[in-house]
Design a protein around this motif. Structure first.
Motif, short mmCIF file in Angstrom:
data_model
loop_
_atom_site.label_atom_id
_atom_site.label_comp_id
_atom_site.label_asym_id
_atom_site.label_seq_id
_atom_site.Cartn_x
_atom_site.Cartn_y
_atom_site.Cartn_z
N GLY A 101 0.81 -1.20 0.00
CA GLY A 101 0.00 0.00 0.00
C GLY A 101 0.85 1.25 0.00
N LEU A 102 0.28 2.32 0.51
CA LEU A 102 0.93 3.63 0.50
C LEU A 102 1.54 3.90 1.88
CD1 LEU A 102 1.26 6.11 -1.40
CD2 LEU A 102 -0.66 7.13 -0.17
N ILE A 103 2.86 4.11 1.89
CA ILE A 103 3.57 4.44 3.12
C ILE A 103 3.88 5.93 3.09
CG2 ILE A 103 5.70 4.10 4.42
CD1 ILE A 103 5.79 1.27 3.40
N SER A 104 3.57 6.61 4.19
CA SER A 104 3.79 8.06 4.17
C SER A 104 4.38 8.56 5.48
CB SER A 104 2.47 8.79 3.89
OG SER A 104 1.49 8.46 4.86
N ASN A 105 5.21 9.56 5.34
CA ASN A 105 5.71 10.34 6.46
C ASN A 105 4.98 11.69 6.38
OD1 ASN A 105 7.07 11.95 8.28
ND2 ASN A 105 9.11 11.62 7.41
N ARG A 106 3.92 11.83 7.17
CA ARG A 106 3.04 12.99 7.03
C ARG A 106 3.75 14.29 7.39
NH1 ARG A 106 -2.24 10.60 10.05
NH2 ARG A 106 -0.56 9.78 11.35
N GLU A 107 4.69 14.23 8.33
CA GLU A 107 5.40 15.44 8.72
C GLU A 107 6.23 15.99 7.58
OE1 GLU A 107 7.68 14.67 12.20
OE2 GLU A 107 5.93 14.25 13.48
N ALA A 108 6.86 15.09 6.82
CA ALA A 108 7.70 15.53 5.70
C ALA A 108 6.95 15.55 4.38
CB ALA A 108 8.93 14.62 5.60
N ASN A 109 5.66 15.20 4.41
CA ASN A 109 4.84 15.16 3.20
C ASN A 109 5.45 14.24 2.14
OD1 ASN A 109 2.54 15.82 1.75
ND2 ASN A 109 3.53 17.57 0.74
N ILE A 110 5.88 13.05 2.58
CA ILE A 110 6.48 12.06 1.68
C ILE A 110 5.57 10.84 1.62
CG2 ILE A 110 8.42 10.49 1.32
CD1 ILE A 110 10.17 12.57 2.77
N ALA A 111 5.22 10.40 0.42
CA ALA A 111 4.37 9.21 0.24
C ALA A 111 5.03 8.28 -0.77
CB ALA A 111 2.98 9.60 -0.22
#
Length: 802
Positions: A101-111
């Motif tokens: 699926g989709l892995i994201s680092n929301r703080e750095a806005n990386i998906a």
């Protein structure tokens, strides 16, 4: 004395620069090929051997009553095994590739979209010895994860990822995971690998399964997990497997199974070529490449022997002088042994350097990296030293054998006849191998072409596939409907469908317990491949409906469980006992205790590559979201893709836009066979090149021997063409003999190889003849060069007294 012989050897090699260079080139090529293939074979044979507890780790394999071996089992068996068998230290569950699926680092806005995600047992990294760079890799907490160093860098840059969290959105919903460990690079020789390892305990909470009831890690209904056993030291795996088989025979429905415990060391290649248990690699393929390594090295060495024989006439005076002065056979042999040793050592050094410098090329040819650590193994150095020593000894005595019939008192008879049959036999051997490799390459290409051009029962042309979103957020259904409507509004989209299954990408799942309304005994062992599609899928892929109809839009919206509708292919209709497709449409069948109606029967189509048989398949209605398949107009495709991307990112923000063309995706299933073809092509070219170097030497030898004869023939009026025919005729006979021997060997080898394919191109005599013609043409060009030199030489020089 040895030092003097060594100095003479170096001087001799420098004096005969052309022969030395050709010898050096041939031996270097042969040794380079041998070293590359040795490293490949060593890589395959040492898979998974870096785990500390490898002697006590087994994979559970269940062979069903129909003879099919299954490694994906209901994970609930883990608890039963641990409770019932004292010889088990513990059981590890692992469910690979169900959590992509989709892995994201929301703080750095990386998906990042990631497919290689596995659910594993909390103590997985205590059982398997993967290199942990940071942390303890403990997954006992349900929302913990271990990730690769590469993914950690993508998500967090240079920051320490340990203890940080990421968000994963997949078919189990959206959840946060804390990183308890960062992996160092997983060794190349590992069959178990993933970018992300999640705690399987997360799925124990029903709320976390997001309606996917099949994913219960303690369930007994769905087979989606591998079970790995760690036994107590000294436990007999085969005896334990027999005890497990006997135990399960007491339960209804399990009395027909046989349990096998496959040792970790046999996961990759199996126990033997005909091992029926599933493996990740091919032992037969390893044997083929190992044999290829030995044969090409043998060709190179035979080449050296022939060149040595060809050059002996230039050293007759040296040999006769040594004999006149009292040299014995061993003293003569020492000189030639040292010369061979010097050449082999230089060639080995150049070959070793070449392996490291040409690693990217090797990867391109073999399709996978090789383990260069194989050159640190003791067996490698023992083998290399043994090869060099043995070849040097044989070479020395071979040259002495050729000169052994010279009479010390003779000053005239300078034409040694001994060894003629041996030299010619060696040439035949070289070209049998070379021709076999060329023919094998052509047969592999024929089989590939046959599989890629056969009618698949569907149309993949101009089909663009967009990977569906992993994170939908709120109003998911409305977003999917909106996106599908937008697709149909584009003028360049001629048709679209959504699905969770895709040709060339396996099936959604497999299921048993599906029977006619009156079950039969044979239904117990029958399983069906399942694919989830919408109402437009069959139309977009142009899959023929044999009888009945496709799904309606309403049935796709409802899903199969609510609508109780499904479709089957012809093979499934036959497996369910219906007499023809027309008699299956409209009939009811049972799936467990539930009744479903067959609304239509589709023609058998090749959902997977032609390396796989067409399975009984059941199609289930649903508005899939994993893939969107579009028939697109190829005109202005770049602009069309830009429009599609903008629409996708507007409706599904945060999800990366990924697409590919269906025909390319489907063809990628043949990548392994294409690599095999590339490897055989490269090996064939090398074999021909090295063999022709040997042929060059033999031709030079023949011309040298018949110099006076050719001169006299030309003085008496012989034409150049007749001289060329005289020299070539002997070699044509050798090549024809090579054809006679190569054809049956290649035929048997390729027939055996093709036997693994359910759909075969067959063997054509024209393929064999073409391969033979190519080999003969190249060989005659080599001999022809020497023949032309002889034909154009001055006859006066040829018959002049020495």
């Amino acid at each position: 004395m040895i030092f003097n012989y060594l100095k003479i050897s170096v001087r001799s090699l420098l004096k005969r620069r052309v022969f030395s260079a050709v010898n050096l080139l041939g031996l270097t090529l042969g040794l380079l090929t041998f070293l590359v293939l040795f490293a490949y074979v060593a890589t395959e044979l040492t898979y998974n051997d870096f785990h500390d507890k490898k002697e006590n780790i087994y994979r559970v394999v269940v062979v069903e009553g129909n003879g099919e071996a299954e490694i994906f089992l209901p994970p609930g068996f883990a608890n039963i095994l641990e409770d019932q068998f004292a010889d088990l230290d513990h059981v590890t569950r692992a469910a690979g590739f169900i959590a992509g699926g989709l892995i994201s680092n929301r703080e750095a806005n990386i998906a990042i979209k990631e497919a290689d995600i596995s659910f594993v047992e909390g103590d997985f990294f205590q059982t398997f010895s993967f290199p942990i760079k940071r942390g303890n890799a403990d997954l006992s907490d349900p929302q913990t994860a271990v990730i690769s160093q590469e993914l950690a860098k993508k998500l967090f840059g240079e920051e320490d990822a340990l203890g940080k969290s990421f968000t994963l959105s997949n078919n189990f919903g959206k959840s946060d995971y804390t990183i308890s460990g960062v992996l160092d690079e997983i060794p190349l020789r590992s069959d178990l690998r993933a970018e992300v390892f999640l705690s399987i305990h997360y799925l124990e909470n029903e709320a976390n399964r997001n309606g996917n009831s099949w994913a219960d890690p303690n369930g007994m209904d769905s087979g989606f997990a591998n079970l790995y056993l760690q036994t107590n030291p000294g436990t007999d795996g085969e005896q334990l497997a027999k005890q497990m088989t006997d135990y399960f025979k007491r339960f209804p429905g399990l009395d027909g199974i046989t349990v096998h415990l496959q040792p970790l060391t046999e996961w990759h290649l199996g126990r033997s070529i005909d091992d029926p248990l599933p493996t990740f690699g091919s032992r037969a393929g390893v044997f083929v490449f190992g044999a290829m390594a030995v044969l090409i090295l043998a060709i190179a060495y035979v080449n050296y022997l022939n060149l040595s024989a060809a050059s002996i006439l230039t050293r007759l005076k040296e040999i006769k002088m040594r004999k006149v002065l009292g040299a014995n056979t061993w003293q003569l042999a020492q000189q030639f042994v040292l010369e061979t040793l010097v050449l082999f050592l230089i060639s080995a050094l150049l070959a070793l350097i070449g392996v490291f410098l040409m690693e990217p090329l090797v990867v391109a040819v073999l399709g996978k990296s090789i383990w260069l650590g194989a050159f640190n193994l003791m067996i490698f150095w023992f083998l290399l030293i043994a090869i060099i020593a043995l070849c040097s000894l044989i070479s020395g005595f071979y040259v002495v054998l050729l000169s052994g019939k010279f009479d010390k008192k003779s000053q005239v008879n300078l034409k040694p006849e001994s060894g003629q049959w041996l030299r010619k036999s060696l040439v035949v051997f070289q070209f049998v191998i070379s021709m076999g490799m060329i023919i094998s390459t052509l047969v592999i290409q024929d089989q590939l072409s046959f599989m890629q051009n056969r009618d698949l029962g569907m149309n993949l042309d101009q089909l663009l596939v967009i990977s569906g979103p992993d994170e939908l957020g709120e109003n998911a259904k409305e977003k999917l409907v909106s996106f599908k409507n937008q697709l149909n509004n584009f003028a360049f989209v001629k048709g679209s469908a959504s699905s969770n299954v895709l040709p060339g990408r396996s099936y959604n799942f497999s299921a048993a317990g599906i029977t006619p309304m009156v079950p039969r005994p044979e239904d117990r062992d029958q399983s069906y491949a399942m694919g989830i599609i919408d109402e437009k899928f069959l139309e977009v892929y142009e899959i023929e409906i044999k009888s009945g109809r496709s799904f309606s839009p309403g049935e796709a919206r409802q899903g199969w469980y609510a609508s109780r509708k499904l479709m089957v292919n012809e093979s499934a209709a036959e497996a369910l006992g219906f007499d023809g497709a027309e008699n299956a449409a409209g009939q009811n069948i049972k799936w467990g205790e539930d009744v479903y109606e067959i609304v239509g029967v589709v023609a058998d189509y090749h959902h997977l590559s032609l390396k796989e048989e067409i399975l009984p398949m059941i199609l289930l209605p649903n508005e899939g979201q994993a893939y969107f398949s579009l028939i697109v107009d190829p005109v202005n495709l770049e602009e069309s893709l830009t429009s599609l991307q903008a629409t996708f990112e507007e409706i599904f923000p945060g999800n990366p836009f990924e697409y590919y063309f269906m025909d390319e995706q489907f063809a990628s299933q043949y990548a392994e066979d294409q690599q095999l073809s590339k490897a055989f092509t490269t090996a064939g070219i090398l074999a021909i090149l090295i063999s022709c170097l040997g042929l060059f030497g033999l031709a030079a030898y023949a011309v040298e021997q018949r110099t006076k004869e050719i001169g006299i023939r030309k003085v008496l009026g012989a034409s150049s063409p007749s001289v060329i025919r005289l020299i070539i005729s002997d070699f044509v006979i050798l090549l024809l003999l090579a054809i006679i021997l190569a054809f049956p060997l290649a035929w048997y080898g390729m027939k055996t190889w093709q036997a693994d394919f359910p759909y075969q191109a067959g063997l054509s005599i024209w393929t064999f003849l073409f391969g033979a013609c190519v080999t003969i043409f190249i060989a005659l060009l080599t001999v022809g060069f020497q023949a032309l030199k002889a034909a154009w030489s001055n006859p006066v020089d040829a018959i002049r007294a020495e």
